[in-house]
Design a protein around this motif. Sequence first.
Motif, PDB file in Angstrom:
ATOM      1  N   ALA A 135      38.744  32.203  35.195  1.00 17.42           N
ATOM      2  CA  ALA A 135      38.065  33.497  35.205  1.00 17.42           C
ATOM      3  C   ALA A 135      39.027  34.533  34.647  1.00 17.42           C
ATOM      4  N   VAL A 136      38.458  35.541  34.014  1.00 21.41           N
ATOM      5  CA  VAL A 136      39.231  36.678  33.548  1.00 21.41           C
ATOM      6  C   VAL A 136      38.561  37.936  34.079  1.00 21.41           C
ATOM      7  N   ALA A 137      39.380  38.850  34.567  1.00 24.60           N
ATOM      8  CA  ALA A 137      38.875  40.132  35.045  1.00 24.60           C
ATOM      9  C   ALA A 137      39.516  41.227  34.216  1.00 24.60           C
ATOM     10  N   TRP A 138      38.683  42.022  33.564  1.00 28.22           N
ATOM     11  CA  TRP A 138      39.151  43.236  32.891  1.00 28.22           C
ATOM     12  C   TRP A 138      38.743  44.383  33.793  1.00 28.22           C
ATOM     13  N   LEU A 139      39.699  45.247  34.149  1.00 31.23           N
ATOM     14  CA  LEU A 139      39.356  46.347  35.046  1.00 31.23           C
ATOM     15  C   LEU A 139      40.137  47.602  34.745  1.00 31.23           C
ATOM     16  N   ASP A 140      39.512  48.710  35.094  1.00 30.64           N
ATOM     17  CA  ASP A 140      40.200  49.980  35.173  1.00 30.64           C
ATOM     18  C   ASP A 140      39.845  50.562  36.538  1.00 30.64           C
ATOM     19  N   HIS A 141      40.057  51.841  36.753  1.00 27.34           N
ATOM     20  CA  HIS A 141      39.803  52.415  38.073  1.00 27.34           C
ATOM     21  C   HIS A 141      38.325  52.664  38.361  1.00 27.34           C
ATOM     22  N   ARG A 142      37.470  52.485  37.372  1.00 24.31           N
ATOM     23  CA  ARG A 142      36.048  52.746  37.567  1.00 24.31           C
ATOM     24  C   ARG A 142      35.163  51.522  37.510  1.00 24.31           C
ATOM     25  N   TRP A 152      42.965  32.758  37.616  1.00 27.70           N
ATOM     26  CA  TRP A 152      42.526  34.091  37.220  1.00 27.70           C
ATOM     27  C   TRP A 152      43.516  34.724  36.246  1.00 27.70           C
ATOM     28  N   LEU A 153      42.975  35.325  35.203  1.00 24.16           N
ATOM     29  CA  LEU A 153      43.742  36.186  34.310  1.00 24.16           C
ATOM     30  C   LEU A 153      43.259  37.600  34.569  1.00 24.16           C
ATOM     31  N   ILE A 154      44.184  38.526  34.827  1.00 26.52           N
ATOM     32  CA  ILE A 154      43.852  39.909  35.127  1.00 26.52           C
ATOM     33  C   ILE A 154      44.261  40.762  33.926  1.00 26.52           C
ATOM     34  N   MET A 155      43.321  41.580  33.429  1.00 28.22           N
ATOM     35  CA  MET A 155      43.576  42.410  32.254  1.00 28.22           C
ATOM     36  C   MET A 155      43.106  43.841  32.524  1.00 28.22           C
ATOM     37  N   GLY A 156      43.697  44.789  31.821  1.00 28.98           N
ATOM     38  CA  GLY A 156      43.247  46.167  31.929  1.00 28.98           C
ATOM     39  C   GLY A 156      44.184  47.110  31.211  1.00 28.98           C
ATOM     40  N   PRO A 157      43.733  48.360  31.009  1.00 32.76           N
ATOM     41  CA  PRO A 157      44.510  49.310  30.226  1.00 32.76           C
ATOM     42  C   PRO A 157      45.577  50.067  31.008  1.00 32.76           C
ATOM     43  N   GLY A 158      45.440  50.238  32.292  1.00 25.12           N
ATOM     44  CA  GLY A 158      46.360  51.083  33.051  1.00 25.12           C
ATOM     45  C   GLY A 158      46.914  50.392  34.267  1.00 25.12           C
ATOM     46  N   THR A 159      47.020  51.150  35.343  1.00 23.25           N
ATOM     47  CA  THR A 159      47.647  50.636  36.558  1.00 23.25           C
ATOM     48  C   THR A 159      46.685  49.902  37.481  1.00 23.25           C
ATOM     49  N   ALA A 160      45.407  49.955  37.227  1.00 21.67           N
ATOM     50  CA  ALA A 160      44.443  49.311  38.130  1.00 21.67           C
ATOM     51  C   ALA A 160      44.722  47.820  38.282  1.00 21.67           C
ATOM     52  N   ASP A 215      48.436  32.689  44.285  1.00 19.66           N
ATOM     53  CA  ASP A 215      48.759  31.665  43.291  1.00 19.66           C
ATOM     54  C   ASP A 215      47.630  31.427  42.296  1.00 19.66           C
ATOM     55  N   ARG A 216      46.464  31.987  42.534  1.00 20.21           N
ATOM     56  CA  ARG A 216      45.377  31.867  41.564  1.00 20.21           C
ATOM     57  C   ARG A 216      45.584  32.777  40.354  1.00 20.21           C
ATOM     58  N   VAL A 217      46.375  33.825  40.528  1.00 18.84           N
ATOM     59  CA  VAL A 217      46.659  34.736  39.417  1.00 18.84           C
ATOM     60  C   VAL A 217      47.709  34.077  38.538  1.00 18.84           C
ATOM     61  N   VAL A 218      47.297  33.703  37.326  1.00 22.43           N
ATOM     62  CA  VAL A 218      48.225  33.021  36.427  1.00 22.43           C
ATOM     63  C   VAL A 218      48.745  33.942  35.328  1.00 22.43           C
ATOM     64  N   GLY A 219      48.175  35.137  35.226  1.00 20.74           N
ATOM     65  CA  GLY A 219      48.648  36.064  34.219  1.00 20.74           C
ATOM     66  C   GLY A 219      48.084  37.452  34.429  1.00 20.74           C
ATOM     67  N   VAL A 220      48.872  38.448  33.983  1.00 21.28           N
ATOM     68  CA  VAL A 220      48.465  39.843  34.010  1.00 21.28           C
ATOM     69  C   VAL A 220      48.816  40.415  32.646  1.00 21.28           C
ATOM     70  N   GLU A 221      47.814  40.987  31.970  1.00 15.68           N
ATOM     71  CA  GLU A 221      48.042  41.480  30.616  1.00 15.68           C
ATOM     72  C   GLU A 221      47.420  42.850  30.415  1.00 15.68           C
ATOM     73  N   THR A 222      48.066  43.632  29.583  1.00 11.75           N
ATOM     74  CA  THR A 222      47.547  44.947  29.225  1.00 11.75           C
ATOM     75  C   THR A 222      46.560  44.798  28.086  1.00 11.75           C
ATOM     76  N   ALA A 223      45.412  45.426  28.245  1.00 16.01           N
ATOM     77  CA  ALA A 223      44.386  45.410  27.201  1.00 16.01           C
ATOM     78  C   ALA A 223      43.606  46.709  27.303  1.00 16.01           C
ATOM     79  N   ASP A 224      43.477  47.408  26.203  1.00 13.33           N
ATOM     80  CA  ASP A 224      42.848  48.715  26.199  1.00 13.33           C
ATOM     81  C   ASP A 224      41.391  48.629  26.645  1.00 13.33           C
ATOM     82  N   HIS A 225      40.441  48.671  25.758  1.00 10.63           N
ATOM     83  CA  HIS A 225      39.013  48.591  26.080  1.00 10.63           C
ATOM     84  C   HIS A 225      38.336  47.618  25.125  1.00 10.63           C
ATOM     85  N   PRO A 226      38.630  46.328  25.266  1.00  4.88           N
ATOM     86  CA  PRO A 226      38.040  45.337  24.368  1.00  4.88           C
ATOM     87  C   PRO A 226      36.557  45.117  24.681  1.00  4.88           C
ATOM     88  N   THR A 227      35.873  44.543  23.726  1.00  2.59           N
ATOM     89  CA  THR A 227      34.486  44.145  23.960  1.00  2.59           C
ATOM     90  C   THR A 227      34.480  42.923  24.877  1.00  2.59           C
TER      91      THR A 227
END
Length: 130
Positions: free
Chosen positions: A6-13, A71-79, A96-108
């Motif tokens: 699973a991948v989660a893209w998130l910001d504060h909203r 889980w891969l966690i992505m997002g543009p800021g601190t969220a 241990d399910r979180v295998v990566g955290v990456e910065t990503a602006d606002h991709p489709t």
Amino acid sequence: MHHYHAVAWLDHREARIFFFDRHSVQEVDLTTTNPHAHLHHRAGSLSGKRTPEDQAYLHQIVEALKPATEWLIMGPGTAKLELIKHIQKHDHQLSDRVVGVETADHPTDKQVVAHARTYFKAADHMRPQI
């Protein structure tokens, strides 16, 4: 349905969560109910203090991610980092399910899934074969 990745893209909203395999994708969308979720600095609050993280929102994201094993966690800021701290503090057994955290602006949506597929393909090759 259970998916391994699973991948989660998130910001504060908002959060967009994608469960996927080679052939299919399922999406879950979440939004915060906190009207001050966009405030990231002291000037945004009446007390002059930083607006606290929306713990209910972060908990919703963790609950939505639970059906996946990695889980891969992505997002543009601190969220995304706030989510990691939330997991470590409140759901440490899932850390241990979180295998990566990456910065990503606002991709489709397609860009998020494509990036996650590439990420997991490379990560899976790096793991020891049993």
